[in-house]
Design a protein around this motif. Structure first.
Motif, PDB file in Angstrom:
ATOM      1  N   PRO A  62      39.839  13.148  74.521  1.00 13.74           N
ATOM      2  CA  PRO A  62      38.738  13.953  74.009  1.00 13.74           C
ATOM      3  C   PRO A  62      37.643  14.080  75.070  1.00 13.74           C
ATOM      4  O   PRO A  62      37.324  13.118  75.768  1.00 13.74           O
ATOM      5  CB  PRO A  62      38.222  13.150  72.809  1.00 13.74           C
ATOM      6  N   VAL A  63      37.114  15.284  75.210  1.00 14.69           N
ATOM      7  CA  VAL A  63      36.027  15.546  76.153  1.00 14.69           C
ATOM      8  C   VAL A  63      34.712  15.432  75.399  1.00 14.69           C
ATOM      9  O   VAL A  63      34.400  16.244  74.537  1.00 14.69           O
ATOM     10  CB  VAL A  63      36.180  16.955  76.780  1.00 14.69           C
ATOM     11  N   LEU A  64      33.965  14.395  75.725  1.00 16.59           N
ATOM     12  CA  LEU A  64      32.687  14.166  75.052  1.00 16.59           C
ATOM     13  C   LEU A  64      31.613  15.058  75.661  1.00 16.59           C
ATOM     14  O   LEU A  64      31.737  15.448  76.812  1.00 16.59           O
ATOM     15  CB  LEU A  64      32.300  12.690  75.203  1.00 16.59           C
ATOM     16  N   THR A  65      30.560  15.441  74.926  1.00 11.76           N
ATOM     17  CA  THR A  65      30.227  14.780  73.686  1.00 11.76           C
ATOM     18  C   THR A  65      30.705  15.564  72.467  1.00 11.76           C
ATOM     19  O   THR A  65      31.023  14.980  71.415  1.00 11.76           O
ATOM     20  CB  THR A  65      28.698  14.597  73.608  1.00 11.76           C
ATOM     21  N   GLY A  66      30.775  16.881  72.593  1.00  9.88           N
ATOM     22  CA  GLY A  66      30.982  17.724  71.403  1.00  9.88           C
ATOM     23  C   GLY A  66      32.222  17.440  70.591  1.00  9.88           C
ATOM     24  O   GLY A  66      32.261  17.720  69.388  1.00  9.88           O
ATOM     25  N   SER A  67      33.262  16.840  71.206  1.00 14.60           N
ATOM     26  CA  SER A  67      34.538  16.691  70.498  1.00 14.60           C
ATOM     27  C   SER A  67      34.634  15.431  69.642  1.00 14.60           C
ATOM     28  O   SER A  67      35.668  15.193  69.033  1.00 14.60           O
ATOM     29  CB  SER A  67      35.680  16.681  71.514  1.00 14.60           C
ATOM     30  N   PHE A  68      33.567  14.612  69.601  1.00 15.21           N
ATOM     31  CA  PHE A  68      33.774  13.282  69.005  1.00 15.21           C
ATOM     32  C   PHE A  68      34.104  13.317  67.515  1.00 15.21           C
ATOM     33  O   PHE A  68      34.889  12.500  67.036  1.00 15.21           O
ATOM     34  CB  PHE A  68      32.585  12.343  69.305  1.00 15.21           C
ATOM     35  N   VAL A  69      33.550  14.265  66.782  1.00 20.79           N
ATOM     36  CA  VAL A  69      33.842  14.333  65.343  1.00 20.79           C
ATOM     37  C   VAL A  69      35.267  14.863  65.129  1.00 20.79           C
ATOM     38  O   VAL A  69      36.062  14.286  64.380  1.00 20.79           O
ATOM     39  CB  VAL A  69      32.809  15.224  64.620  1.00 20.79           C
ATOM     40  N   PHE A  70      35.580  15.940  65.815  1.00 24.61           N
ATOM     41  CA  PHE A  70      36.926  16.511  65.743  1.00 24.61           C
ATOM     42  C   PHE A  70      37.970  15.478  66.152  1.00 24.61           C
ATOM     43  O   PHE A  70      38.993  15.298  65.479  1.00 24.61           O
ATOM     44  CB  PHE A  70      36.985  17.754  66.638  1.00 24.61           C
TER      45      PHE A  70
ATOM     46  N   ASP B  78      41.733   7.927  75.433  1.00 24.13           N
ATOM     47  CA  ASP B  78      40.647   7.558  76.348  1.00 24.13           C
ATOM     48  C   ASP B  78      39.685   8.738  76.459  1.00 24.13           C
ATOM     49  O   ASP B  78      40.115   9.888  76.484  1.00 24.13           O
ATOM     50  CB  ASP B  78      41.226   7.200  77.722  1.00 24.13           C
ATOM     51  N   PHE B  79      38.403   8.441  76.531  1.00 20.11           N
ATOM     52  CA  PHE B  79      37.388   9.500  76.565  1.00 20.11           C
ATOM     53  C   PHE B  79      36.973   9.844  77.984  1.00 20.11           C
ATOM     54  O   PHE B  79      37.005   9.001  78.883  1.00 20.11           O
ATOM     55  CB  PHE B  79      36.124   9.061  75.816  1.00 20.11           C
ATOM     56  N   MET B  80      36.556  11.091  78.123  1.00 22.08           N
ATOM     57  CA  MET B  80      35.939  11.533  79.371  1.00 22.08           C
ATOM     58  C   MET B  80      34.704  12.340  78.964  1.00 22.08           C
ATOM     59  O   MET B  80      34.746  13.118  78.021  1.00 22.08           O
ATOM     60  CB  MET B  80      36.950  12.404  80.120  1.00 22.08           C
ATOM     61  N   THR B  81      33.597  12.123  79.659  1.00 24.30           N
ATOM     62  CA  THR B  81      32.410  12.921  79.365  1.00 24.30           C
ATOM     63  C   THR B  81      32.191  13.920  80.488  1.00 24.30           C
ATOM     64  O   THR B  81      32.049  13.534  81.652  1.00 24.30           O
ATOM     65  CB  THR B  81      31.157  12.033  79.216  1.00 24.30           C
ATOM     66  N   LEU B  82      32.204  15.190  80.136  1.00 24.22           N
ATOM     67  CA  LEU B  82      31.950  16.261  81.093  1.00 24.22           C
ATOM     68  C   LEU B  82      30.713  17.012  80.651  1.00 24.22           C
ATOM     69  O   LEU B  82      30.405  17.076  79.463  1.00 24.22           O
ATOM     70  CB  LEU B  82      33.137  17.232  81.148  1.00 24.22           C
ATOM     71  N   SER B  83      30.027  17.587  81.613  1.00 20.18           N
ATOM     72  CA  SER B  83      28.817  18.330  81.281  1.00 20.18           C
ATOM     73  C   SER B  83      28.781  19.628  82.061  1.00 20.18           C
ATOM     74  O   SER B  83      28.943  19.644  83.277  1.00 20.18           O
ATOM     75  CB  SER B  83      27.606  17.462  81.621  1.00 20.18           C
TER      76      SER B  83
END
Ligand code: IMP
Ligand code: MG
Length: 186
Positions: free
Chosen positions: A48-56, A74-79
């Motif tokens: 999941p690409v954080l942050t927006g995807s955390f609920v989905f 595993d998470f990755m945070t992209l901006s």
């Protein structure tokens, strides 16, 4: 203060019109999980690409478990956004994966495929790192906004060109906790 769909209160000056209800989202995610389970190999790494995807992502992994797929994550945070609503086009890794992707199938999960800059960056990065396959799953798709050649392999809903909030999606950091996806009407 009024409350919409049992969620966050909104002020008299600002309403959020429901575009996709929580029931519609839940039903679609069950179907998506079955499709993903059938199409991807066992032990696919979910990213999941954080942050927006955390609920989905939280709902999707549980739907995947119901569909028989208990896969690593595993998470990755992209901006790519500042505080505004326009993609800057420059994608940055804010927090990187802890997992190694070399030789592994990966499913990148995001809330929305908009211009495509973020998910194209993620796909290229994971391919460069040697993932055996990189597929993309986006709850929402705004095809009219695309600026790069990218199509999601799994899509929840195709949506019109308007800024959406709720179910993880924010505007300047707010409204992520709404159970539905809506458009702000001021
Ligand atoms: P892209 O790089 O332009 O495809 O944008 C991807 C990211 O921008 C998404 O993961 C969202 O976090 C954010 N985004 C794009 N459209 C919207 C929207 O309508 N509401 C909230 N966030 C959005
Ligand atoms: Mg995002």
């Amino acid at each position: 203060m009024p409350v919409i769909e049992g969620c966050l209160p909104v002020t008299d000056r600002m309403r959020i019109a429901v575009r996709i209800s929580s029931a519609e989202i839940a039903a679609r995610i069950e179907d998506m999980a079955r499709d993903i389970r059938a199409a991807m190999p066992d032990e696919t790494l979910l990213v999941p690409v954080l942050t927006g995807s955390f609920v989905f992502a939280a709902d999707l992994v549980r739907a995947l478990a119901r569909a028989g797929a208990d896969w690593p994550l595993d998470f990755m945070t992209l901006s790519s956004y500042g505080a505004g609503t326009e993609s800057s086009g420059r994608v940055q890794i804010v927090r990187d994966l802890r997992e190694t992707v070399t030789g592994r199938p990966v499913l990148v999960i995001d809330d929305i495929l908009d211009t495509g800059n973020t998910l194209l960056f993620a796909r290229n990065l994971l391919r460069e790192r040697g993932a055996s396959d990189v597929k993309i799953c986006a709850l929402l798709d705004k095809p009219s906004r695309r600026r790069v050649d990218l199509t999601a392999d799994f899509t929840g809903f195709s949506v019109a060109d308007e800024f959406l909030v709720g179910y993880g999606l924010d505007k300047a950091g707010r409204h992520r906790g709404l159970a539905y996806i809506g458009a702000i009407e001021e």
